[in-house]
Design an enzyme around this catalytic site. Structure first.
Site, PDB file in Angstrom:
ATOM      1  N   GLU A 127      40.368  75.022 -18.261  1.00  0.00           N
ATOM      2  CA  GLU A 127      39.674  74.651 -17.021  1.00  0.00           C
ATOM      3  C   GLU A 127      39.556  75.864 -16.112  1.00  0.00           C
ATOM      4  O   GLU A 127      40.264  76.847 -16.312  1.00  0.00           O
ATOM      5  CB  GLU A 127      40.511  73.581 -16.276  1.00  0.00           C
ATOM      6  CG  GLU A 127      40.707  72.303 -17.054  1.00  0.00           C
ATOM      7  CD  GLU A 127      41.676  71.340 -16.375  1.00  0.00           C
ATOM      8  OE1 GLU A 127      42.433  71.764 -15.473  1.00  0.00           O
ATOM      9  OE2 GLU A 127      41.675  70.164 -16.763  1.00  0.00           O
ATOM     10  N   HIS A 160      43.219  68.787 -11.705  1.00  0.00           N
ATOM     11  CA  HIS A 160      44.634  69.154 -11.652  1.00  0.00           C
ATOM     12  C   HIS A 160      44.880  70.095 -10.489  1.00  0.00           C
ATOM     13  O   HIS A 160      43.960  70.763 -10.020  1.00  0.00           O
ATOM     14  CB  HIS A 160      45.045  69.825 -12.969  1.00  0.00           C
ATOM     15  CG  HIS A 160      44.800  68.968 -14.176  1.00  0.00           C
ATOM     16  ND1 HIS A 160      43.804  69.222 -15.084  1.00  0.00           N
ATOM     17  CD2 HIS A 160      45.416  67.840 -14.597  1.00  0.00           C
ATOM     18  CE1 HIS A 160      43.825  68.287 -16.022  1.00  0.00           C
ATOM     19  NE2 HIS A 160      44.788  67.440 -15.751  1.00  0.00           N
TER      20      HIS A 160
END
Lengths: 426, 308
Positions: free
Chosen positions: B218, B259
């Site tokens: 990510e 996250h």
């Protein structure tokens, strides 16, 4: 969360780092009073949580209290990067001999804080690091052992600084390192850190970012600074739609159905989990779709909460259909999410088979979930359909109905699950 | 397999919590059955969770076991996690899986520093743990045993992922294509984690079962650049296939999605920049997850052909 400059100054002052005489003014009158008290030339600085103040005209110099009041009046009305200032900082203008830079950030690779120091202050440190790497010193330090002054001294001395300047800078950098850890900062920066004509070292500007996760244990500091819980201090202000999402998520403490971010498309997304949401959002856009929102479901939220989130998305102006998709779930239950989104459709008077473009959540309790979905004739998919394929199907349906054709019949349920339970539409 | 095997013993710290009770059941049921030799919740000594004895301290669990304990799964609230991890490390536990999320970085850095001093390894925080298909799972990864069995199968692919859920999604895709996993590790989604891709690579490199690596990644942080550097500097035998999620975030700097560690703060941690870095190091970045098994199979076949 980011602090305003006036708060950052208060934090460094609290840590024992000298700052120039200054005050926060919310009106021209207050600015005049502070300037009178300073009794000398001042700088008026807009208090906004964004960069580029100088370029935007948010920093003005004044010789007299009258002039200070005039500047303050204009700067207080000046929008910078979409932000209105919270006030202006009225700061005494010091006679600066030299400008330094001092900052602390995390190094995620070494997993340690790293202190940066430069004898070329007042400009962007990344620019200095690129063009004059020999003018930037870096030193990692332990989080287990207390920060010792020699660590700062060694860093400063590595740039060739000696004499009383070295001895005056050392405690300032040591204090900065300690406050970084003590207050859970992710960035603690003093730029410029200035040496005045008399030799004194003062912080002329400071920039502090604190970790969101640390807010609960930094309540004392936040209260002292007057930062309320309702101030999220994110990169952009939450929209009413996003605030409503937070309310839904706060209904109960079971799981997550939130982190809603508003976009302006026509496809509502009820998606999860963390990584799954990122993957799905990309996939919808890659297939030419226009998401109306981003969100994250996870940790097995209640039917009520899932329903609340789905309703919020369904009612958003411009939303034609919703796609309910997640990566394979192991904790969140498929049947609970299914119940939640169907309930949302029914309560708003929609046919779930019509409104739900696709339901793709495989995993825990999927058999039970798929039975419910079949009952309502909802197009669903199991794990044999990839996240990407599911997103593509949802986009295709929206496009079909958006280009002015007759509303499509409810799609036949996807047969991947191999179940032949009788369907009935309500 | 790496990190754990069928003989690995571990405890669960915070075992009486709702999630920990489920996690314990799942691990006991999965594969050959995890050797969970105890649980720790202060004040609850004498109870049991699915037959696992509960102790007040880690020292009591070690004493009861009568031998060193290999690992611990830590699932206590964020404010108590650092203390729990220190307790595990100071009682000679060498592998700590931290499930808890929302732990401030300063605490994580302290845990990692102490683990280094103790020659121990941390996985997480904010992770689902480790699974060796059909053998053992340590943590909530894959969920209940019967669900985990649907997604994971033994085989040649090592999986490393910043997202717990996507570890299972990718493994399931591999399994469906007939490609099993040697070990899948959910490394956690925070800005500072105990074990990064590059830190796990030498373990997979040394594992004869592993023939290829699949990673999920990510925006945010420099972990991918670290991996790219590792691959360039070490003559790795393992082909790596990556998937990058969160490409849309490049247009939204300063905002966190998915996250805690997933945020674009500078040019270097954008998805675009990371994809370029990975590609430069010879790591294939798949556009879609469904493409991964094909690429992996091709790479493994190419290596086999080159070796013969």
């Amino acid at each position: 969360m980011r602090f305003f400059e006036y708060e950052s100054r208060a934090i460094v002052a609290k840590a024992g780092i000298p700052v120039t005489k200054h005050g926060l003014a919310k009106s021209a009158l207050e600015a005049r009073e502070i300037a009178e008290e300073i009794a000398g030339p001042v700088v008026i600085k807009s208090q906004v949580l964004t960069g580029g103040r100088m370029k935007a005209g948010g920093v003005q110099f004044a010789e007299t209290p009258d002039e200070a009041a005039g500047h303050a009046e204009r700067v207080l009305e000046l929008e910078i990067g979409g932000h209105m200032p919270r006030g202006v900082l009225v700061d005494s203008r010091a006679a600066v001999k030299h400008e330094y830079y001092a900052g602390v950030v995390w190094d995620g690779i070494r997993k340690l804080p790293v202190m940066l120091f430069s004898d070329m202050g007042g400009i962007d440190i990344e620019e200095v690091a690129e063009q004059h790497p020999d003018h930037v010193a870096r030193g990692h330090f332990s989080t287990l052992r207390p920060f010792s002054d020699w660590q700062a001294k060694q860093l400063i001395a590595s740039l060739g600084i000696t004499g009383s300047t070295l001895n005056r800078l050392t405690p300032v950098l040591a204090k900065l390192a300690r406050l970084f850890l003590q207050y859970d900062m992710t960035l603690a920066e003093i730029n410029p850190l200035s040496e005045l004509e008399g030799g004194a070292i003062v912080a002329l500007d400071a920039h502090m970012d604190m970790e969101n996760e640390a807010r609960p244990r930094q309540q004392a500091l936040l209260r002292e600074l007057g930062v309320g819980d309702e101030e999220t201090r994110q990169a952009r202000e939450a929209t009413p739609f996003e605030l409503a999402g937070e309310e839904v998520d706060a209904q109960d403490h079971r799981g997550v159905a939130g982190n809603v971010t508003e976009f302006d498309g026509n496809l509502g997304l009820v998606i999860g989990a963390g990584g799954g949401s990122l993957t799905l959002f990309d996939a919808v856009r890659a297939h030419g779709g226009h998401p109306a929102n981003y969100c994250e479901i996870g940790g097995n939220p209640s039917v009520r909460k899932t329903c609340g989130l789905a309703k919020l998305v369904l009612e958003k102006p411009g939303v034609e259909r919703i796609a309910v998709m997640m990566s394979i779930v192991s904790n969140t239950r498929v049947d609970i999410v299914a119940r939640g989104v169907i309930k949302a459709c029914l309560e708003l008077g929609f046919d779930p088979a019509e409104k739900i473009a696709i339901f793709r959540i495989p995993g825990a309790w999927e058999e039970e979930g798929f039975k419910i979905l079949e009952k309502y004739g909802i197009d669903y998919a199991d794990r044999s359909v990839s996240l990407d394929e599911a997103a593509k199907r949802a986009v295709e349906k929206i496009e079909r109905s958006s280009i002015g054709q007759a509303k499509p019949e409810a799609e036949p349920p996807h047969q991947d699950a191999g179940q032949d339970a009788p369907r009935s539409t309500p | 397999m790496i990190l754990v095997d069928e003989n690995t013993t571990f405890i669960v710290q915070g075992i009486t919590g709702r999630e920990a009770v489920n996690l314990t059941r799942e691990c006991l049921d999965y594969g050959r059955g995890a050797k969970i030799v105890g649980g720790v919740t202060p004040g609850r000594r004498g109870r049991d969770v699915h037959g696992v004895p509960v102790f007040d301290t880690v020292a009591q669990a070690v004493e009861d076991h009568g031998a060193p304990i290999d690992g611990s799964v830590v699932t206590v609230p964020p404010a108590f996690t650092k203390d729990a991890v220190f307790e595990a490390l100071d009682n000679a536990i060498k592998l700590v899986v931290i499930v808890t999320e929302r732990i401030p970085r300063g605490d994580v850095a302290q845990m990692v520093e102490l683990a280094r001093e103790r020659d121990a390894r941390i996985i997480g925080p904010n992770c689902l743990g480790i699974i060796v298909p059909d053998v053992i799972k340590m943590g909530g990864i894959g969920g209940p045993a019967r669900d985990a069995a649907k997604s994971y199968s033994p085989g040649p692919v090592g999986v490393i992922s910043r997202s717990g859920g996507m570890t299972t999604e990718m493994s399931s895709t591999l399994t469906a294509a007939g490609l099993g996993q040697s070990t899948a590790v959910s490394i956690g989604g925070d800005a500072i984690i105990g074990s990064s891709y590059a830190e796990l690579m030498p373990l997979f490199e040394a594992d004869p079962q592993t023939e290829a690596i699949v990673i999920y990644t990510e925006p945010g942080g420099r972990m991918e650049a670290e991996l790219a550097r590792w691959v360039t500097e070490n003559d790795s035998r393992l082909p790596i296939v990556a998937f990058m999620a969160g490409r849309f975030m490049d247009e939204m700097p300063g905002m966190s999605f998915g996250h805690a560690g997933t945020i674009v703060e500078g040019k270097e941690d954008t998805a675009t920049e990371k994809i370029a870095r990975l590609a430069e190091a010879g790591i294939v970045v798949a556009e879609e997850i469904s493409q991964i098994p094909g690429i992996v199979a091709e790479k493994i076949a190419a290596r086999a052909a080159a070796a013969s």
